[in-house]
Scaffold this active site. Structure first.
Site, PDB file in Angstrom:
ATOM      1  N   ARG A   7       0.833  -1.215   0.000  1.00 51.13           N
ATOM      2  CA  ARG A   7       0.000   0.000   0.000  1.00 51.13           C
ATOM      3  C   ARG A   7       0.861   1.255   0.000  1.00 51.13           C
ATOM      4  O   ARG A   7       0.439   2.307  -0.509  1.00 51.13           O
ATOM      5  CB  ARG A   7      -0.983  -0.001   1.179  1.00 51.13           C
ATOM      6  CG  ARG A   7      -2.159  -0.953   0.989  1.00 51.13           C
ATOM      7  CD  ARG A   7      -3.029  -0.997   2.232  1.00 51.13           C
ATOM      8  NE  ARG A   7      -2.296  -1.505   3.372  1.00 51.13           N
ATOM      9  CZ  ARG A   7      -2.078  -2.799   3.617  1.00 51.13           C
ATOM     10  NH1 ARG A   7      -2.566  -3.713   2.799  1.00 51.13           N
ATOM     11  NH2 ARG A   7      -1.391  -3.181   4.679  1.00 51.13           N
ATOM     12  N   GLU A  42       4.456  -9.432  14.067  1.00 55.40           N
ATOM     13  CA  GLU A  42       3.804  -9.883  15.302  1.00 55.40           C
ATOM     14  C   GLU A  42       3.910 -11.398  15.433  1.00 55.40           C
ATOM     15  O   GLU A  42       4.066 -11.928  16.527  1.00 55.40           O
ATOM     16  CB  GLU A  42       2.346  -9.428  15.311  1.00 55.40           C
ATOM     17  CG  GLU A  42       2.245  -7.981  15.743  1.00 55.40           C
ATOM     18  CD  GLU A  42       0.868  -7.405  15.533  1.00 55.40           C
ATOM     19  OE1 GLU A  42       0.474  -7.286  14.364  1.00 55.40           O
ATOM     20  OE2 GLU A  42       0.210  -7.088  16.525  1.00 55.40           O
TER      21      GLU A  42
HETATM   22  P1  AMP Z   1       4.742  -2.476  11.298  1.00 55.67           P
HETATM   23  O1  AMP Z   1       5.950  -3.101  10.698  1.00 55.67           O
HETATM   24  O2  AMP Z   1       4.221  -3.184  12.510  1.00 55.67           O
HETATM   25  O3  AMP Z   1       4.953  -0.982  11.562  1.00 55.67           O
HETATM   26  O4  AMP Z   1       3.575  -2.598  10.238  1.00 55.67           O
HETATM   27  C1  AMP Z   1       3.477  -1.690   9.211  1.00 55.67           C
HETATM   28  C2  AMP Z   1       3.043  -2.328   7.926  1.00 55.67           C
HETATM   29  O5  AMP Z   1       1.998  -3.292   8.120  1.00 55.67           O
HETATM   30  C3  AMP Z   1       2.500  -1.259   6.998  1.00 55.67           C
HETATM   31  O6  AMP Z   1       3.070  -1.478   5.721  1.00 55.67           O
HETATM   32  C4  AMP Z   1       1.009  -1.450   7.020  1.00 55.67           C
HETATM   33  O7  AMP Z   1       0.498  -1.427   5.715  1.00 55.67           O
HETATM   34  C5  AMP Z   1       0.749  -2.803   7.665  1.00 55.67           C
HETATM   35  N1  AMP Z   1      -0.125  -2.737   8.845  1.00 55.67           N
HETATM   36  C6  AMP Z   1       0.214  -3.051  10.120  1.00 55.67           C
HETATM   37  N2  AMP Z   1      -0.818  -2.924  10.961  1.00 55.67           N
HETATM   38  C7  AMP Z   1      -1.854  -2.495  10.213  1.00 55.67           C
HETATM   39  C8  AMP Z   1      -3.214  -2.134  10.506  1.00 55.67           C
HETATM   40  N3  AMP Z   1      -3.722  -2.197  11.750  1.00 55.67           N
HETATM   41  N4  AMP Z   1      -3.993  -1.732   9.491  1.00 55.67           N
HETATM   42  C9  AMP Z   1      -3.493  -1.647   8.226  1.00 55.67           C
HETATM   43  N5  AMP Z   1      -2.237  -1.967   7.889  1.00 55.67           N
HETATM   44  C10 AMP Z   1      -1.410  -2.374   8.851  1.00 55.67           C
END
Ligand code: AMP
Length: 173
Positions: A61, A98
């Protein structure tokens, strides 16, 4: 510029893609010409007065926003992709999700040392993905001007993983 209408368009999808996650669905923003345009304008403003050479987007995205920002700023676009998608020589970084691990890649010749880069994604959650992208960019000697996201889930403290780099979010939850 008002962010209220952008915030109102984001759809919370409970238990997607797995139980316990509230997924922030940004497709209603993309489908609305004004909301999408305004989102890109707000992300462009985070570059300030710095001339950006490359806007880097994170799979998948992030590409949508980063490519539009790049075009608006008169910069090139560079993709950070999930493992196995880029055809040329890459640098790779593994990072924690996660559940389990993932790896992202960047073409070795995507950024020249010293080029000014704006890193763009749709959402900052735990920061693992953005931190992996930062590591790849630093390997290439990029000047990371800022990390800009449309949505920040601030309760997950993702920006703590991003060191000294400025982090800008348009909407915070
Ligand atoms: P992180 O590595 O945990 O910061 O996750 C970020 C990536 O995961 C981004 O590229 C987001 O598109 C996706 N992502 C993580 N959590 C969500 C969420 N609650 N809603 C939408 N996209 C998420």
């Amino acid at each position: 510029m008002q962010t209220d209408s952008i915030r109102a368009a984001i759809r919370d999808v409970v238990d997607f893609p797995q139980p316990g996650i509230v997924f922030k669905d940004i497709t209603p923003i993309l489908a609305d010409a004004k909301l999408f345009h305004d989102s890109i304008s707000l992300l462009c403003e985070t570059a300030g007065s710095v001339k950006i050479d490359k806007v880097v987007g994170i799979d998948a995205r992030g590409f949508i926003f980063a490519a539009a920002v790049a075009d608006r700023l008169g910069a090139g676009f560079v993709p950070v992709r999930k493992m196995g998608k880029l055809p040329w020589k890459t640098h790779q970084t593994a990072y924690s999700l996660e559940y389990g691990e993932a790896t992202v890649e960047l073409h070795q010749d995507a950024i020249l040392p010293g080029e000014s880069v704006l890193l763009v994604d749709d959402l900052l959650a735990t920061g693992g993905t953005a931190a992996a992208a930062v590591e790849l960019l630093e390997q290439l000697g990029a000047n990371i001007v800022a990390i800009s996201v449309l949505i920040e889930l601030s309760f997950l403290n993702g920006r703590e993983k991003l060191g000294q780099h400025p982090v800008h979010s348009i909407l915070t939850y």
